[in-house]
Design a protein around this motif. Structure first.
Motif, PDB file in Angstrom:
ATOM      1  N   TYR A   1      -0.045  60.365 -28.268  1.00 14.83           N
ATOM      2  CA  TYR A   1       0.457  61.708 -27.957  1.00 14.83           C
ATOM      3  C   TYR A   1      -0.448  62.776 -28.564  1.00 14.83           C
ATOM      4  N   LEU A   2      -0.905  62.545 -29.811  1.00 13.04           N
ATOM      5  CA  LEU A   2      -1.762  63.534 -30.445  1.00 13.04           C
ATOM      6  C   LEU A   2      -3.118  63.651 -29.754  1.00 13.04           C
TER       7      LEU A   2
ATOM      8  N   ARG B   1       1.341  63.999 -23.470  1.00 12.70           N
ATOM      9  CA  ARG B   1       2.616  63.356 -23.218  1.00 12.70           C
ATOM     10  C   ARG B   1       2.566  62.340 -22.086  1.00 12.70           C
TER      11      ARG B   1
ATOM     12  N   VAL C   1       2.864  58.525 -23.048  1.00 11.19           N
ATOM     13  CA  VAL C   1       3.959  58.066 -23.911  1.00 11.19           C
ATOM     14  C   VAL C   1       5.313  58.235 -23.247  1.00 11.19           C
TER      15      VAL C   1
ATOM     16  N   GLY D   1       5.825  52.760 -32.419  1.00  8.13           N
ATOM     17  CA  GLY D   1       5.969  54.161 -32.817  1.00  8.13           C
ATOM     18  C   GLY D   1       4.647  54.783 -33.222  1.00  8.13           C
ATOM     19  N   CYS D   2       3.857  54.076 -34.019  1.00  5.85           N
ATOM     20  CA  CYS D   2       2.557  54.618 -34.444  1.00  5.85           C
ATOM     21  C   CYS D   2       1.603  54.766 -33.262  1.00  5.85           C
ATOM     22  N   ASP D   3       1.571  53.768 -32.377  1.00  8.39           N
ATOM     23  CA  ASP D   3       0.688  53.865 -31.211  1.00  8.39           C
ATOM     24  C   ASP D   3       1.080  55.042 -30.326  1.00  8.39           C
ATOM     25  N   ALA D   4       2.381  55.219 -30.115  1.00 10.62           N
ATOM     26  CA  ALA D   4       2.836  56.336 -29.276  1.00 10.62           C
ATOM     27  C   ALA D   4       2.483  57.674 -29.909  1.00 10.62           C
ATOM     28  N   GLU D   5       2.626  57.782 -31.233  1.00  4.83           N
ATOM     29  CA  GLU D   5       2.324  59.046 -31.897  1.00  4.83           C
ATOM     30  C   GLU D   5       0.832  59.362 -31.825  1.00  4.83           C
ATOM     31  N   VAL D   6      -0.011  58.362 -32.026  1.00  6.03           N
ATOM     32  CA  VAL D   6      -1.453  58.602 -31.958  1.00  6.03           C
ATOM     33  C   VAL D   6      -1.879  58.959 -30.534  1.00  6.03           C
TER      34      VAL D   6
END
Length: 747
Positions: free
Chosen positions: A616-617, A621, A624, A609-614
């Motif tokens: 994405y930011l 998209r 991810v 989850g953290c890797d995907a959020e970073v």
């Protein structure tokens, strides 16, 4: 009640055992002190009693040995050394963890905190506690399960006077409620102050087992300490004035300028020094220690006994009682140099003081010498009879016997010169009634018939040690008693609530939370760097697992947390103090595996989850998007992280080290995976294609909800090189853990 029988430690190489045939009782409702100097064997005795050290002997706690008690912590509370807890855990958290191990309600932690007076320190870390607070916490841990017996190893060592008084009050209160207290100490004054009974050890043997009042009377004597540059002159002055005034004093010289005066006061010694113009640097009252031999009923031969009478030097060395002196340093003489003139003066004074009893005593001495000659005892008649005659005059009971206690005469500590208010007839020794459990001597046996002990008998204990007298010539020897049973070290019992214990152990310190935070940060940074470089599949990108690394950060973190689950048990053995191992029980292992699996699952989900959020930011998209094979990838990812956590748990349990557990986790992809790849290189002869279909045909049933897909996913995970290596490693570690557990139980 504690009953110890024949405790004997195993000898090391050519050295004698540290503890040899120690037997004693500690009664309920009493405080029993185990007294001895450093190296006397106090801690070894306690470890043998608690089955923490191999040897021989038997110890009963209210009629049962410790390994026969279902819940030992509820019967015996133990404090050996410092509190074995993690320095980062709070006081309250440590007690709550032990509550789960002992199976008591968690509110018991707050109760013992209040009883120990450390409620204000409940949030303090164990590593920040002072010596006194650590002793209080140790006593709180011992009282946590409300045990009947307390076994404490020198609990007052290093404490202040106030802390010592508090500790002694707590022990007294526990004994007053019917509990049994056994405490070891090296201070005879402390033993006499806090204990109801004192068991004295010397050289690994019991030399005295006495009530506290008898112990204080025979071993602790008030004295005056004098420090003067004219020690020899002051000694001669005090001795001369005592003889002139018909008073009984003893003067012992230690070192060059220090004197110990027994039987006098500071005022009398100071007046004598002032009248003769002797400079005094120190003058104080204190209680002197006569040494461990002061409680022995059978005194060793005193050197210097000449012509039926003790000389001045020997009288001073024995303290005037026929017993060993207080310390080896007491080798000075009562007079200035022990000259012949003063010795003659003493003999003349003694002759004048011995009025009506001299003839009777001499007659007894001659009869004893004749009886000793008839029995064939090869001793110096003049010396031995003189020693025994002096013992009769001093009022010392020379009777011996296994299990007997020291019963000194009230006038045993006085010199041979009687005072004016003390008639000479009072020096005769009336016959004492036989004590229960001992063999009384025949009426015709005189004191002179008791021969002085040799080296073997002098080292034997005087109470409950199985000592026996040799049979007379021509009589058959008694059969030797059977050896006491061996003592084997057994693993500590498993926590009664293992899952609750493991949860409190894992969450009680901040190591797990700090490790998780570091893993998330490192994983996010790795994912950003790998995405920046490119050429990495999306699945590996979300897991932050480039091909150059053997394992992703999440798997390494899970393996470290798993290794800490058993590694902390060995570093800080709160469950099994001083045993060198932790309980190897199925319940505790299952609890550790379950908690580590949940920890690994949470870490795996948070990492993705953290890797995907970073990603994405930073990159949008595109990086991810959910892959098509998300189910099998998710199963593989979770299995990898949880498998690494389990490998860390099992490896740390086998190798008894956190580093060993983490090294095993890293060795799986570094060593085992390349090995398997070499073994499986080349085209396969047989293929596993169609495995779900053939499995359905074997089971003759339809998989509900498409279960064959999950089975196929698991098979594909295991079929991968890392999955196969991890599965084989887990199976090997589990087998090794079981084998070591069975070996320890058999041993």
């Amino acid at each position: 009640m504690i009953q110890a029988f024949g405790l004997t430690s195993n000898p090391r190489k050519d050295l004698p055992p540290a503890v040899d045939d120690v037997s004693f009782d500690a009664r309920a409702g009493h405080v029993t002190a185990l007294l001895g100097a450093a190296g006397a064997g106090k801690t070894t005795v306690l470890r043998l009693m608690l089955e923490l050290q191999q040897g021989r002997g038997l110890t009963h706690f209210r009629g049962r040995p410790l390994h026969r008690i279902a819940h030992p912590s509820r019967e015996v509370g133990v404090l050996l050394g410092d509190v074995p807890g993690h320095p980062g855990r709070t006081v309250r958290g440590h007690l709550r963890m032990l509550c789960a191990a002992a199976g008591v309600p968690v509110r018991r932690a707050d109760e013992v905190l209040e009883a120990a007076g450390i409620v204000s320190l409940r949030e303090e870390r164990l590593g920040t506690l002072s010596r006194g607070m650590d002793r209080r916490l140790g006593l709180a841990c011992a009282l946590l399960a409300d045990p009947h017996t307390l076994v404490l190893d020198d609990p007052a060592a290093g404490l202040s006077a106030g802390e010592g008084r508090w500790l002694h009050g707590m022990l007294r209160a526990h004994a007053a409620h019917g509990g049994t207290v056994l405490v070891s100490t090296a201070d005879p004054k402390e033993a006499a102050r806090i204990a109801d009974r004192v068991v004295t050890l010397d050289g690994g043997r019991v030399v005295a087992d006495q009530a506290a009042a008898d112990f204080a009377r025979t071993r602790l004597r008030p004295r005056v300490v004098v420090r003067t540059p004219h020690a020899a002159r002051l000694s001669a002055v005090l001795t001369k004035e005592a003889r002139t005034g018909q008073r009984s004093i003893e003067v012992a010289r230690e070192g060059g300028n220090r004197l110990y005066v027994y039987g006098s006061t500071c005022a009398a010694v100071g007046d004598a020094a002032f009248r003769h113009g002797i400079l005094v640097h120190q003058l104080a009252d204190e209680v002197g220690d006569m040494g461990p031999g002061a409680g022995d009923e059978t005194p060793p031969p005193v050197p210097g006994a000449v012509e039926g009478r003790l000389t001045a030097g020997s009288r001073e060395g024995s303290g005037g009682t026929g017993l060993p002196g207080p310390s080896p340093a007491r080798t000075g003489t009562v007079t200035e140099a022990g000259t012949d003139e003063e010795a003659d003066t003493e003999v003349e004074t003694d002759t004048e003081a011995r009025t009506d009893t001299e003839a009777r005593t001499d007659t007894e001495v001659e009869a004893g010498a004749a009886a000793e000659t008839d029995t064939g005892t090869e001793t110096d008649t003049g010396t031995e009879t003189g020693v025994e005659a002096e013992a009769v005059e001093a009022g010392i009971d020379t009777g011996t016997g296994a299990g007997s206690e020291v019963q000194p005469r009230p006038d045993a500590s006085r010199a041979a010169v009687p005072g004016p208010a003390e008639p000479a007839e009072a020096l005769s020794v009336p016959p004492e009634p036989a004590r229960p459990g001992t063999e009384s001597a025949p009426p015709a046996l005189l004191p002179a018939q008791v021969s002085s002990p040799g080296p073997a008998s002098a080292a034997a204990p005087s109470h409950a040690t199985g000592s026996r007298t040799l049979p007379p010539p021509g009589h058959p020897a008694e059969p030797l008693p059977a050896l006491p049973p061996p003592i084997s070290v057994r693993p500590a019992p498993s926590p009664l609530r293992p899952l609750r214990y493991e949860l409190r152990r894992a969450t009680g310190v901040g190591t797990g939370f700090l490790t998780g935070a570091v893993v998330l940060v490192v994983s996010a940074l790795t994912a950003v760097v790998v995405a920046r470089i490119g050429h990495t599949p999306q699945a590996r990108l979300l897991a932050a697992w480039p091909r150059e690394l053997p394992l992703p950060p999440a798997a390494l973190g899970a393996g470290l947390l798993g290794a800490l689950a058993f590694g902390d048990e060995f570093r800080h053995p709160a469950l099994a103090a001083d045993r060198g191992t932790v309980p190897r029980r199925l319940g505790l292992l299952a609890a550790k595996l379950l908690v580590s699996a949940v920890t690994g699952l949470v870490l795996a989900v948070l990492t993705v989850g953290c890797d995907a959020e970073v990603l994405y930011l930073l990159y949008g998209r595109e990086l991810v998007r959910v892959p098509a094979e998300w189910l099998s990838l998710a199963v593989s990812w979770i299995a990898l992280v949880v498998g690494c956590a389990w490998a860390g748990v099992l490896a740390a349990g086998v190798f008894r080290s956190t580093a060993g557990g983490l090294a095993t986790v890293v060795a799986v992809p570094v060593v085992v995976v390349p090995l398997l790849q070499k073994l499986l290189a080349g085209p396969p002869v047989w293929s596993a294609a169609g495995f779900p279909l053939r499995l359905r045909e074997v089971l003759l049933s339809q998989w509900p909800f498409g279960g064959e897909r999950y089975v196929a996913a698991v098979a594909r995970v295991i079929g991968q090189p890392v999955g196969t290596a991890l599965t084989l490693s887990l199976a090997t570690l589990l087998c090794a853990y079981v084998v070591t557990t069975l070996r320890r139980r058999v041993g």
